[in-house]
Write an enzyme that holds these catalytic residues in place. Sequence first.
Site, PDB file in Angstrom:
ATOM      1  CG  ASN A  37      94.518 -61.149  23.778  1.00  0.00           C
ATOM      2  OD1 ASN A  37      94.341 -61.646  22.659  1.00  0.00           O
ATOM      3  ND2 ASN A  37      93.617 -60.291  24.069  1.00  0.00           N
ATOM      4  CG  HIS A  80      86.901 -61.602  30.283  1.00  0.00           C
ATOM      5  ND1 HIS A  80      86.831 -59.818  30.294  1.00  0.00           N
ATOM      6  CD2 HIS A  80      88.219 -61.448  30.624  1.00  0.00           C
ATOM      7  CE1 HIS A  80      87.609 -59.324  30.595  1.00  0.00           C
ATOM      8  NE2 HIS A  80      88.608 -60.262  30.738  1.00  0.00           N
ATOM      9  CG  ASP A  89      92.085 -61.757  32.935  1.00  0.00           C
ATOM     10  OD1 ASP A  89      90.960 -61.213  32.502  1.00  0.00           O
ATOM     11  OD2 ASP A  89      93.105 -61.866  32.207  1.00  0.00           O
ATOM     12  CE1 TYR A 144      89.855 -61.732  22.774  1.00  0.00           C
ATOM     13  CE2 TYR A 144      90.722 -59.564  22.836  1.00  0.00           C
ATOM     14  CZ  TYR A 144      89.790 -60.354  23.345  1.00  0.00           C
ATOM     15  OH  TYR A 144      89.116 -60.309  24.502  1.00  0.00           O
ATOM     16  NE  ARG A 204      88.406 -54.002  30.980  1.00  0.00           N
ATOM     17  CZ  ARG A 204      88.898 -54.848  30.446  1.00  0.00           C
ATOM     18  NH1 ARG A 204      88.511 -55.481  29.475  1.00  0.00           N
ATOM     19  NH2 ARG A 204      89.965 -55.340  30.956  1.00  0.00           N
TER      20      ARG A 204
HETATM   21  C1  0GY Z   1      91.987 -58.796  30.626  1.00  0.00           C
HETATM   22  C2  0GY Z   1      92.874 -58.395  29.663  1.00  0.00           C
HETATM   23  C3  0GY Z   1      93.061 -58.288  28.340  1.00  0.00           C
HETATM   24  C4  0GY Z   1      91.841 -58.422  27.357  1.00  0.00           C
HETATM   25  C5  0GY Z   1      90.659 -57.951  27.615  1.00  0.00           C
HETATM   26  O1  0GY Z   1      88.683 -57.201  26.949  1.00  0.00           O
HETATM   27  C6  0GY Z   1      89.549 -57.811  26.555  1.00  0.00           C
HETATM   28  O2  0GY Z   1      89.793 -58.275  25.468  1.00  0.00           O
HETATM   29  O3  0GY Z   1      90.442 -57.452  28.727  1.00  0.00           O
HETATM   30  C7  0GY Z   1      94.389 -58.472  27.705  1.00  0.00           C
HETATM   31  O4  0GY Z   1      94.401 -58.733  26.590  1.00  0.00           O
HETATM   32  O5  0GY Z   1      95.436 -57.890  28.225  1.00  0.00           O
HETATM   33  O6  0GY Z   1      92.019 -58.285  31.362  1.00  0.00           O
HETATM   34  O7  0GY Z   1      91.268 -59.630  30.140  1.00  0.00           O
END
Ligand code: 0GY
Length: 321
Positions: A274, A45, A269, A61, A136
């Site tokens: 989180n 990300h 990842d 968050y 997604r």
């Molecule tokens: C991940 C997992 C998480 C978060 C997100 O988009 C997001 O906020 O994907 C998570 O908190 O489990 O895959 O990055």
Amino acid sequence: MAHDDTTHGETTGGFDKTPGWLDWYDGPSAPRFRMPDGAVDAHCHVFGPGAEFPYAPERKYTPCDASADQLFALRDRLGFDRNVIVQATCHGADNSALVDALLRSEGRARGVATARRDVSDEQLAELHEAGVRGVRFNFVKRLVDRVPTDALEDIVAKIAPLGWHVVIYFEAEDLPELYNFFSRIPTDIVVDHMGRPDVSKDPDGPEFELFLRFLRENDNVWTKVSCPERLSISGPRALDGEQHAYTDVVPFARRVVEEFPDRVLWGTDWPHPNLKDHMPDDGLLVDYIPQIATTPELQRRLLVDNPRRLYWGESASDEGA
Ligand code: 0GY
């Protein structure tokens, strides 16, 4: 690692990080695992920077910033060639930070966006031009408010003609309820993090068996065998660089890699939103890969052939692939 437009750990733009937020680890070790040429980090990300790309009002968050330049520095440090950048929920359906990162990657990144039901064909065409190849759908309750399935079906009808796929994120206990809806999605589907199994349970038990059945019955379903650091209870005991971190997740991921070698993907990842317990050293995370893909052939499919087929439309025999 290089610092470009943000300082590590900071959240710019007047936002305050969620209390207890763990920042991504600046200074990952060089992996001992030798990455095959052309490997893709297929789940990562970007966050903000908040001053440039504000976080969404509906977010659950507020992270520290994690810029595209910092992601690309990590890519190079770990030995990846390309990235698949997944829109994070803290940006809602404003894909600006994602699009900016894709454009700056010079073709070395593809994206997975978030779309609302009213997304227009013009907006989708712009996202496609930037490098987006999927949307997604998130079913993890602590991350998003649930979107009704008929709205999701409308989105699928809009993205299918573009050849895009759907990435789904859910927790294992929710699969029974969602199974039939997922089975009706006509495009390719990518399940994040093996559907988040509870790794204290038996990898041969009924919960994980349902997930495997979902892949067996639907040959349009792929999965990321990623996020051992998120799923593990035993944790990252690889302080000396030995390949024995996250051992409790290994039997789950290895089973999937061996049964579905052409439908698996892997990603870091980064920047690891989180996490509550520890922040992984991404170099050691890469060193986990040979525990779950145990031969060079399986590693090449997982890291090179599969993501390049799904996101760049390349076949393994393409020149330069
Ligand atoms: C991940 C997992 C998480 C978060 C997100 O988009 C997001 O906020 O994907 C998570 O908190 O489990 O895959 O990055």
